[in-house]
Design a protein around this motif. Sequence first.
Motif, PDB file in Angstrom:
ATOM      1  N   ASN A 145      -9.269   0.048   9.466  1.00 51.05           N
ATOM      2  CA  ASN A 145     -10.463  -0.478   8.832  1.00 51.05           C
ATOM      3  C   ASN A 145     -10.844  -1.794   9.512  1.00 51.05           C
ATOM      4  O   ASN A 145     -10.032  -2.704   9.645  1.00 51.05           O
ATOM      5  CB  ASN A 145     -10.188  -0.699   7.343  1.00 51.05           C
TER       6      ASN A 145
ATOM      7  N   ILE B  40       0.848  -1.196   0.000  1.00 53.25           N
ATOM      8  CA  ILE B  40       0.000   0.000   0.000  1.00 53.25           C
ATOM      9  C   ILE B  40       0.883   1.246   0.000  1.00 53.25           C
ATOM     10  O   ILE B  40       0.650   2.197  -0.759  1.00 53.25           O
ATOM     11  CB  ILE B  40      -0.969   0.000   1.193  1.00 53.25           C
TER      12      ILE B  40
ATOM     13  N   ALA C  86     -10.176  -5.046   7.468  1.00 56.19           N
ATOM     14  CA  ALA C  86      -8.767  -5.442   7.428  1.00 56.19           C
ATOM     15  C   ALA C  86      -8.366  -6.059   8.763  1.00 56.19           C
ATOM     16  O   ALA C  86      -7.704  -7.096   8.806  1.00 56.19           O
ATOM     17  CB  ALA C  86      -7.886  -4.238   7.116  1.00 56.19           C
TER      18      ALA C  86
ATOM     19  N   TRP D 189      -5.868   2.105   6.474  1.00 61.60           N
ATOM     20  CA  TRP D 189      -6.087   0.690   6.138  1.00 61.60           C
ATOM     21  C   TRP D 189      -6.080  -0.165   7.403  1.00 61.60           C
ATOM     22  O   TRP D 189      -6.919  -1.046   7.566  1.00 61.60           O
ATOM     23  CB  TRP D 189      -5.002   0.221   5.162  1.00 61.60           C
TER      24      TRP D 189
ATOM     25  N   THR E 191      -5.635 -10.056  -2.166  1.00 63.49           N
ATOM     26  CA  THR E 191      -5.312  -8.637  -2.213  1.00 63.49           C
ATOM     27  C   THR E 191      -3.886  -8.454  -2.662  1.00 63.49           C
ATOM     28  O   THR E 191      -3.546  -7.620  -3.436  1.00 63.49           O
ATOM     29  CB  THR E 191      -5.493  -7.998  -0.821  1.00 63.49           C
TER      30      THR E 191
END
Length: 143
Positions: A126, A99, A129, A123, A143
């Motif tokens: 979240n 990321i 996640a 992220w 992913t």
Amino acid sequence: MRSIHLLLIAVFLFLFASRLVQDGMFIDGLTYAAIANNMAHDMGSFWMPKFSDTMNTVSFAQPPLMYGLQSLFFRMFGEGYGTERFYCFIVAALTAFLIARIWQSFFEDKKIKEWWPVVVLLWMLNNDAYLNYTSNMIECTMT
């Protein structure tokens, strides 16, 4: 900038590593680990993953990449609850790294590139996640 890295590592360890050492996982994650463990013991193959002799004898429900990768972890580190947890930790750490790298390569402005820690932090915060990466879900490998 060094303190930002330490903060990200601390949040990652607090959120992900603390949950990875607890007992419990989604039933899907247990199924995926069982299929990967079977593959590590030469029951089934990459293209014909096997769950059990009585149920889902050949499991075509998901793409086999995770089974194959996780079976390598089972071959290297042995059977056990910690092996799939270590796999989850590695996948989460690699995802966070990717990321950050994608964010930095996407933008040319140096000021915007420096915002990658915020993106990785969002992220990590979240809920999907947090729950999926610590429960051996196949979506995380995809992913």
